[in-house]
Design an enzyme around this catalytic site. Sequence first.
Site, PDB file in Angstrom:
ATOM      1  N   LYS A  79      -9.846 -28.088   8.567  1.00  0.00           N
ATOM      2  CA  LYS A  79      -9.330 -29.459   8.678  1.00  0.00           C
ATOM      3  C   LYS A  79      -9.090 -29.762  10.156  1.00  0.00           C
ATOM      4  CE  LYS A  79      -5.527 -32.252   6.693  1.00  0.00           C
ATOM      5  NZ  LYS A  79      -4.334 -32.194   5.819  1.00  0.00           N
ATOM      6  N   SER A 154      -4.420 -35.597   2.064  1.00  0.00           N
ATOM      7  CA  SER A 154      -5.100 -35.900   3.301  1.00  0.00           C
ATOM      8  C   SER A 154      -6.233 -34.929   3.638  1.00  0.00           C
ATOM      9  CB  SER A 154      -4.085 -35.913   4.445  1.00  0.00           C
ATOM     10  OG  SER A 154      -3.536 -34.620   4.638  1.00  0.00           O
ATOM     11  N   SER A 178      -1.269 -32.543   0.038  1.00  0.00           N
ATOM     12  CA  SER A 178      -2.558 -32.781   0.689  1.00  0.00           C
ATOM     13  C   SER A 178      -3.632 -31.710   0.531  1.00  0.00           C
ATOM     14  CB  SER A 178      -2.348 -33.020   2.178  1.00  0.00           C
ATOM     15  OG  SER A 178      -2.004 -34.361   2.375  1.00  0.00           O
TER      16      SER A 178
HETATM   17  N1  GLN Z   1      -0.031 -38.018   0.578  1.00  0.00           N
HETATM   18  C1  GLN Z   1       1.177 -37.556   1.170  1.00  0.00           C
HETATM   19  C2  GLN Z   1       1.481 -38.362   2.408  1.00  0.00           C
HETATM   20  O1  GLN Z   1       0.825 -39.320   2.610  1.00  0.00           O
HETATM   21  C3  GLN Z   1       1.068 -36.102   1.488  1.00  0.00           C
HETATM   22  C4  GLN Z   1       0.330 -35.844   2.720  1.00  0.00           C
HETATM   23  C5  GLN Z   1       0.264 -34.400   3.042  1.00  0.00           C
HETATM   24  O2  GLN Z   1       0.543 -33.542   2.212  1.00  0.00           O
HETATM   25  N2  GLN Z   1      -0.083 -34.130   4.291  1.00  0.00           N
HETATM   26  O3  GLN Z   1       2.352 -38.074   3.161  1.00  0.00           O
END
Ligand code: GLN
Length: 491
Positions: A79, A154, A178
């Site tokens: 990532k 994400s 994420s």
């Molecule tokens: N979707 C969640 C957010 O927008 C989690 C994101 C994540 O785990 N980095 O914060």
Amino acid sequence: MSDELIELTVAEAAERIRSGELEADEYFAAYRQAAAGDSLNALLWRSADASEADLEGTRTARDDLDPERPLAGIPVVVKDIFCTEGIPTTAGSRILEGYRPPYTATAVRLLRDAGARVLGKANMDEFAMGSSNENSGYGPALNPWDTDRVPGGSSGGSAAAVAGRLAPCAIGTDTGGSIRQPAALCGIVGMKPTYGAVSRYGMIAFASSLDQCGPLTRNTTDAALLLRAMEGRDPCDSTSIGIEGGVELPSREDLKGLSFGVPRELAGEAEGIEAGVRQVFERTVALIEELGGEVAETELPHAPHGISAYYVLAPAEASANLARFDGVRYGLRVDAEELTEMYEETRARGFGPEVKRRIMLGTYALSSGYYDAYYGRAQRVRTRIAEDFSKAFERFDFVVTPTSPSVAFKLGERTDDPLAMYLSDYCTVPMPLAGIPAISIPAGLAQPDGGGPELPVGFQIAGPAFSDSAMLDAAHALEGAIGFQPNGGSR
Ligand code: GLN
């Protein structure tokens, strides 16, 4: 031939490389070719496009020399939130365009020490804020099952790359879901280890008390292989501790002697879970019983407040962490007459709308006069959620829920409604708030509400802190019984 190579799991490929049956270079070349044909916008940087100088950063001095290393010759997609020396690292943000870090994240270094090679850097929601990859400054990654749909976020690029056969495995980060949510939406395995299992050094910080690195793979064995290479105490991250006893490769074939709690707040009584997702979840719970596991209802009374607490705490931490992007130290700089103006112009141009929203929310929640009402209160909710889990784990070995309330949704479907987007994390947010490990495995296919193509559904298993190995083992038994055919992702 290369099609056959691409169907190998990490464990299978590593075994063939070790035995001399497969050349590491041939295997890597097959994936370089696959990654070069990326039509999912899953990768922001590919080793195939890189110059020799760039490639220095993907190699270690010992590359390919020792086939005995556990991941010798395994291509891995990282990532783009992990710093990689000399290789562009953007965290999905335009503010970091052109940034080449002077060092490599510990997790990536450990994978390379184990013999893995960086194949590409994955697309992601900007600074890991999002559940659909649509907040990326570089356009959304697409779901290989249906390219009109999101891969989740994400770590959407990491999940799309593995499901779409551009990579055999990837790593991502999970702050509120994420890793697990995109894994669920793309029909692969995604695991968030116990907080502190893997070093956060070199992982661009979003919400430091929640962020954790973990694997996205085609099965649980591969997830264990990656986690085994990455876990450990790192002097560069004082919150890292590793997993005592290391990580065993999973081998369980039944669930005898194990108990699983189904929290009514995140499963039975939860609103907003799609009918198809619910069906697959119930079928999987029945399978646990067939495998000899004991299943009973449990409760996590404060879990429904997880989203509210998370969206105070994560933005609060992010507002502090993102203060460093000021046009002076990294990436983008928009010149202006005055210093303050330069900061403002750079941040205005470099950050996308969701990141700005979070910085404002977080700054507000931390401001004097509101600190106790918002931040302090959210911290107390966080403690309650952790206590709920501790109580459940007095009675049960694991807790199980659907990973995501819905299958992959259409691009654009939730972009105008941040709250609807935030609810994608309803079932995944409580675990990082409690610091405990959780894994999503593909459990079957279901149609979205209202009809449409059948899409993958994830099943989530969470366990007490440092139960990572035992959790992988249980997930492995269940995975065998489910028999999910991940090939659908390459359609
Ligand atoms: N979707 C969640 C957010 O927008 C989690 C994101 C994540 O785990 N980095 O914060």
